[in-house]
Design a protein around this motif. Structure first.
Motif, PDB file in Angstrom:
ATOM      1  N   TYR A  14       0.813  -1.374   0.026  1.00 27.33           N
ATOM      2  CA  TYR A  14      -0.095  -0.055   0.104  1.00 27.33           C
ATOM      3  C   TYR A  14       0.877   1.247   0.053  1.00 27.33           C
ATOM      4  O   TYR A  14       0.562   2.180  -0.565  1.00 27.33           O
ATOM      5  CB  TYR A  14      -1.031   0.044   1.088  1.00 27.33           C
ATOM      6  CG  TYR A  14      -2.052  -1.278   0.956  1.00 27.33           C
ATOM      7  CD1 TYR A  14      -3.121  -0.913   0.026  1.00 27.33           C
ATOM      8  CD2 TYR A  14      -2.063  -2.054   1.756  1.00 27.33           C
ATOM      9  CE1 TYR A  14      -3.993  -1.884  -0.162  1.00 27.33           C
ATOM     10  CE2 TYR A  14      -3.147  -3.173   1.873  1.00 27.33           C
ATOM     11  CZ  TYR A  14      -4.032  -3.005   0.645  1.00 27.33           C
ATOM     12  OH  TYR A  14      -5.095  -3.911   0.578  1.00 27.33           O
ATOM     13  N   ILE A  17       2.029   1.675  -3.636  1.00 27.87           N
ATOM     14  CA  ILE A  17       0.877   1.272  -4.693  1.00 27.87           C
ATOM     15  C   ILE A  17       0.991   2.651  -5.846  1.00 27.87           C
ATOM     16  O   ILE A  17       0.405   2.296  -7.039  1.00 27.87           O
ATOM     17  CB  ILE A  17      -0.481   1.148  -4.238  1.00 27.87           C
ATOM     18  CG1 ILE A  17      -1.252   0.459  -5.357  1.00 27.87           C
ATOM     19  CG2 ILE A  17      -1.108   2.255  -3.605  1.00 27.87           C
ATOM     20  CD1 ILE A  17      -2.473  -0.253  -4.974  1.00 27.87           C
ATOM     21  N   TYR A  18       0.956   3.731  -5.428  1.00 23.97           N
ATOM     22  CA  TYR A  18       0.990   4.849  -6.253  1.00 23.97           C
ATOM     23  C   TYR A  18       2.196   4.807  -7.380  1.00 23.97           C
ATOM     24  O   TYR A  18       1.949   4.943  -8.464  1.00 23.97           O
ATOM     25  CB  TYR A  18       0.779   6.095  -5.710  1.00 23.97           C
ATOM     26  CG  TYR A  18      -0.580   6.390  -5.133  1.00 23.97           C
ATOM     27  CD1 TYR A  18      -1.613   7.030  -6.058  1.00 23.97           C
ATOM     28  CD2 TYR A  18      -1.024   6.023  -3.834  1.00 23.97           C
ATOM     29  CE1 TYR A  18      -2.898   7.122  -5.610  1.00 23.97           C
ATOM     30  CE2 TYR A  18      -2.528   6.274  -3.328  1.00 23.97           C
ATOM     31  CZ  TYR A  18      -3.216   6.776  -4.260  1.00 23.97           C
ATOM     32  OH  TYR A  18      -4.634   7.076  -3.734  1.00 23.97           O
ATOM     33  N   PHE A 165      -6.758   4.547  -5.365  1.00 27.42           N
ATOM     34  CA  PHE A 165      -6.130   3.700  -4.690  1.00 27.42           C
ATOM     35  C   PHE A 165      -6.523   3.638  -3.324  1.00 27.42           C
ATOM     36  O   PHE A 165      -6.242   2.938  -2.323  1.00 27.42           O
ATOM     37  CB  PHE A 165      -4.712   3.381  -4.948  1.00 27.42           C
ATOM     38  CG  PHE A 165      -4.367   3.034  -6.134  1.00 27.42           C
ATOM     39  CD1 PHE A 165      -4.520   1.729  -6.741  1.00 27.42           C
ATOM     40  CD2 PHE A 165      -4.049   3.849  -7.117  1.00 27.42           C
ATOM     41  CE1 PHE A 165      -4.476   1.321  -7.909  1.00 27.42           C
ATOM     42  CE2 PHE A 165      -3.489   3.693  -8.322  1.00 27.42           C
ATOM     43  CZ  PHE A 165      -3.830   2.347  -9.273  1.00 27.42           C
ATOM     44  N   GLU A 168      -8.803   1.082  -1.366  1.00 27.98           N
ATOM     45  CA  GLU A 168      -8.449  -0.431  -1.046  1.00 27.98           C
ATOM     46  C   GLU A 168      -8.641  -0.857   0.307  1.00 27.98           C
ATOM     47  O   GLU A 168      -8.331   0.037   1.358  1.00 27.98           O
ATOM     48  CB  GLU A 168      -7.174  -0.693  -1.637  1.00 27.98           C
ATOM     49  CG  GLU A 168      -7.049  -0.800  -3.169  1.00 27.98           C
ATOM     50  CD  GLU A 168      -7.919  -2.088  -3.833  1.00 27.98           C
ATOM     51  OE1 GLU A 168      -7.700  -3.169  -3.350  1.00 27.98           O
ATOM     52  OE2 GLU A 168      -8.583  -1.956  -4.540  1.00 27.98           O
TER      53      GLU A 168
END
Length: 168
Positions: A14, A17-18, A165, A168
């Protein structure tokens, strides 16, 4: 031996993730601009994609598709998160990647037929995923190693992807 999926143990799923999504998009857009045929057919693909994201943020498009397994009519809303999510999910399927530039151009022209077909394909995948298992693994093995602040800080670095995102 424990197989923890395709993430190496040191990767913060996480917290990165970007940057991972941005890198994947950069590879797609950079690959098209580096290929003379693709660049000629789809000039400024990246700019066009993010313009499309902004336009769909302002004016979402509703799609009706038949679920490929049940035949049931399913309503999908293609808003700002539609192209980002669709592209991100499509980058996992090597057979879809070559047609993504054309799908972006089709969407820019208002033609949703290709996206509707592929969204139907993704519906099948979602039916095969156990959400209970997904969230059990994500909450038990990934989320505990990231703080909401880390995800927010990463999102600030990639403003064109921010928001997608976070859910999530």
């Amino acid at each position: 031996v424990i197989l923890d999926s395709t993430y190496p143990p040191q990767v913060d799923a996480y917290g990165s993730i970007y940057s991972g999504a941005a890198r994947a998009f950069d590879v797609l857009f950079g690959g098209c601009s580096a290929d003379p045929a693709c660049d000629a057919a789809y000039p400024d693909l990246e700019a066009g994609f993010y313009q499309l994201v902004e336009e769909l943020d302002q004016n979402p498009v509703q799609l009706r598709i038949a679920h490929p397994l049940t035949g049931r009519s399913v309503r999908l809303v293609l808003g700002w998160d539609g192209p980002v999510g669709f592209m991100f999910q499509s980058l996992y399927a090597s057979d879809i990647i070559p047609i993504l530039p054309q799908l972006i151009r089709d969407l820019q022209a208002g033609d949703t037929a290709g996206v509707a077909r592929l969204r139907g394909r993704l519906l099948i995948l979602f039916d095969l995923i156990s959400l209970g298992m997904h969230y059990s693994v994500q909450c038990g093995e990934e989320a505990g190693f990231t703080t909401p602040e880390e995800v927010a800080n990463e999102a600030e670095v990639f403003p064109r992807l921010r928001g997608y995102f976070d859910r999530e």
